[in-house]
Write a protein that holds these residues in place. Structure first.
Motif, PDB file in Angstrom:
ATOM      1  N   LEU A  79       0.886  -1.156   0.000  1.00  0.00           N
ATOM      2  CA  LEU A  79       0.000   0.000   0.000  1.00  0.00           C
ATOM      3  C   LEU A  79       0.930   1.213   0.000  1.00  0.00           C
ATOM      4  CD1 LEU A  79      -2.679  -1.002   2.691  1.00  0.00           C
ATOM      5  CD2 LEU A  79      -2.948  -0.981   0.204  1.00  0.00           C
ATOM      6  N   ASP A  80       0.509   2.296  -0.644  1.00  0.00           N
ATOM      7  CA  ASP A  80       1.326   3.515  -0.651  1.00  0.00           C
ATOM      8  C   ASP A  80       1.512   4.000   0.783  1.00  0.00           C
ATOM      9  OD1 ASP A  80       1.248   3.403  -3.394  1.00  0.00           O
ATOM     10  OD2 ASP A  80      -0.387   4.868  -3.576  1.00  0.00           O
ATOM     11  N   THR A 140      -1.575   5.475   2.082  1.00  0.00           N
ATOM     12  CA  THR A 140      -2.779   4.638   2.038  1.00  0.00           C
ATOM     13  C   THR A 140      -2.931   3.872   3.355  1.00  0.00           C
ATOM     14  OG1 THR A 140      -2.589   4.384  -0.354  1.00  0.00           O
ATOM     15  CG2 THR A 140      -3.951   2.775   0.784  1.00  0.00           C
ATOM     16  N   TYR A 167     -11.222  -0.843  -2.292  1.00  0.00           N
ATOM     17  CA  TYR A 167     -10.775   0.354  -1.573  1.00  0.00           C
ATOM     18  C   TYR A 167     -11.935   1.300  -1.353  1.00  0.00           C
ATOM     19  CZ  TYR A 167      -6.150  -1.207  -3.011  1.00  0.00           C
ATOM     20  OH  TYR A 167      -5.015  -1.951  -3.194  1.00  0.00           O
ATOM     21  N   HIS A 180       0.502   2.582  -7.789  1.00  0.00           N
ATOM     22  CA  HIS A 180      -0.442   3.701  -7.588  1.00  0.00           C
ATOM     23  C   HIS A 180      -1.718   3.531  -8.422  1.00  0.00           C
ATOM     24  CE1 HIS A 180       2.618   5.641  -5.355  1.00  0.00           C
ATOM     25  NE2 HIS A 180       3.212   6.306  -6.310  1.00  0.00           N
ATOM     26  N   GLN A 181      -2.165   2.311  -8.576  1.00  0.00           N
ATOM     27  CA  GLN A 181      -3.206   2.071  -9.588  1.00  0.00           C
ATOM     28  C   GLN A 181      -4.482   2.892  -9.396  1.00  0.00           C
ATOM     29  OE1 GLN A 181      -3.762  -1.878 -10.955  1.00  0.00           O
ATOM     30  NE2 GLN A 181      -5.779  -1.468 -11.817  1.00  0.00           N
ATOM     31  N   VAL A 182      -5.021   2.881  -8.181  1.00  0.00           N
ATOM     32  CA  VAL A 182      -6.305   3.569  -7.983  1.00  0.00           C
ATOM     33  C   VAL A 182      -6.122   5.077  -8.216  1.00  0.00           C
ATOM     34  CG1 VAL A 182      -8.102   4.123  -6.311  1.00  0.00           C
ATOM     35  CG2 VAL A 182      -7.188   1.789  -6.419  1.00  0.00           C
ATOM     36  N   LYS A 183      -5.049   5.616  -7.691  1.00  0.00           N
ATOM     37  CA  LYS A 183      -4.805   7.060  -7.867  1.00  0.00           C
ATOM     38  C   LYS A 183      -4.656   7.411  -9.350  1.00  0.00           C
ATOM     39  CE  LYS A 183      -2.508   7.479  -3.406  1.00  0.00           C
ATOM     40  NZ  LYS A 183      -1.213   7.401  -2.736  1.00  0.00           N
ATOM     41  N   LEU A 216      -7.381   7.204   0.752  1.00  0.00           N
ATOM     42  CA  LEU A 216      -7.504   5.846   0.217  1.00  0.00           C
ATOM     43  C   LEU A 216      -7.295   4.825   1.329  1.00  0.00           C
ATOM     44  CD1 LEU A 216      -7.935   4.356  -2.495  1.00  0.00           C
ATOM     45  CD2 LEU A 216      -5.455   4.304  -2.773  1.00  0.00           C
TER      46      LEU A 216
HETATM   47  N1  URA Z   1      -3.802   2.091  -5.450  1.00  0.00           N
HETATM   48  C1  URA Z   1      -3.101   3.189  -5.103  1.00  0.00           C
HETATM   49  O1  URA Z   1      -3.066   4.164  -5.819  1.00  0.00           O
HETATM   50  N2  URA Z   1      -2.454   3.168  -3.941  1.00  0.00           N
HETATM   51  C2  URA Z   1      -2.463   2.125  -3.099  1.00  0.00           C
HETATM   52  O2  URA Z   1      -1.859   2.181  -2.037  1.00  0.00           O
HETATM   53  C3  URA Z   1      -3.198   0.992  -3.478  1.00  0.00           C
HETATM   54  C4  URA Z   1      -3.861   0.994  -4.664  1.00  0.00           C
END
Ligand code: URA
Length: 241
Positions: free
Chosen positions: A104-105, A108, A135, A189-192, A205
């Motif tokens: 996790l970042d 996060t 998330y 950083h997938q979700v971001k 997050l």
């Molecule tokens: N996606 C993100 O951008 N950050 C995370 O820590 C996990 C998934």
């Protein structure tokens, strides 16, 4: 399976090899009711009863911990500068040498599994297994049904990579929106970056689910607990997602 008594006791948190040697010398360690002083003695912890000061040593090879990762610590085992998730563990758990399953970042929060079971970690992280990770996120900007549709199709990230379909659920839409997003990959950083691609910014997050495992709501940030037998069994079962 047998191992040296000094190694077993050191693994179980009874001190360094040197400290354990002293402990053995002092005559407080018994194997099947017989005092053992030689650190080289081989024992089978599954079949023999080892006691220290009359208390049974419960031997286990693997450890499985669920942590509610707080912001500000990194998902690594050690770092020269930054505080790591392993630094947050009690010594008695750290002796098992657990490592975080995935990352996790730093900023996060939420569900992070730590284990020394490499096989299970591999199973959960393998891209082929498509383990879903959910998330909760707060987004600066109004999340719309178009975003939901775009996430469902897959999003082209800044480096040209097209993500697998992701499920986006709007909990609250507004200038700031609350959402839940489920992805089956783990790109950096997938979700971001997925939100960045639709012109929005993730301001908070938190991971709440990983495969069949949900974050225990009673865990405060920085707290952790061992997984229950049930949770371990669930994780180990071959899943179809
Ligand atoms: N996606 C993100 O951008 N950050 C995370 O820590 C996990 C998934």
């Amino acid at each position: 399976m047998s191992l040296r008594i000094d190694k077993l006791l050191a693994n179980m948190g009874y001190g360094t090899r040197k400290e354990v040697k002293k402990l053995l010398k002092s005559g407080v360690v018994k194997v099947d009711d017989i005092i053992v002083k030689d650190p080289k003695t081989q024992v089978n912890p599954k079949e023999q009863v080892v006691t220290v000061w009359g208390e049974e040593v419960e031997y286990k090879e693997f450890i499985y911990l669920m942590m509610n990762k707080p912001p500000g610590v990194i998902s690594a085992t050690e770092d020269m500068v930054e505080e790591t998730v392993v630094d947050l563990l009690e010594e008695e758990d750290r002796v098992f040498a657990p490592f975080p399953v995935g990352r996790l970042d730093k900023d996060t929060e939420g569900l992070l599994l730590l284990t020394n079971d490499g096989q299970l970690a591999h199973q959960l992280l393998s891209p082929k297994k498509h383990v879903p990770k959910t998330y909760f996120a707060v987004i600066d900007g109004e999340v719309t049904e178009e975003d939901v549709a775009a996430f469902r199709r897959g999003i082209v990230l800044d480096d040209g990579y097209e993500t697998k379909p992701a499920e986006l659920v709007i909990l609250k839409a507004g200038l700031r929106s609350d959402v839940e997003v489920t992805i089956t990959e783990g790109k950096f950083h997938q979700v971001k970056r997925m939100f960045q691609a639709v012109g929005k910014r993730v301001v908070y997050l938190k991971r709440i689910q990983m495969g069949p495992l949900s974050l225990d709501p009673s865990l405060e940030p920085g707290e952790y607990r061992e997984l229950t037998e049930e949770e371990i069994d669930m994780l180990k079962q071959p899943q179809t997602y």
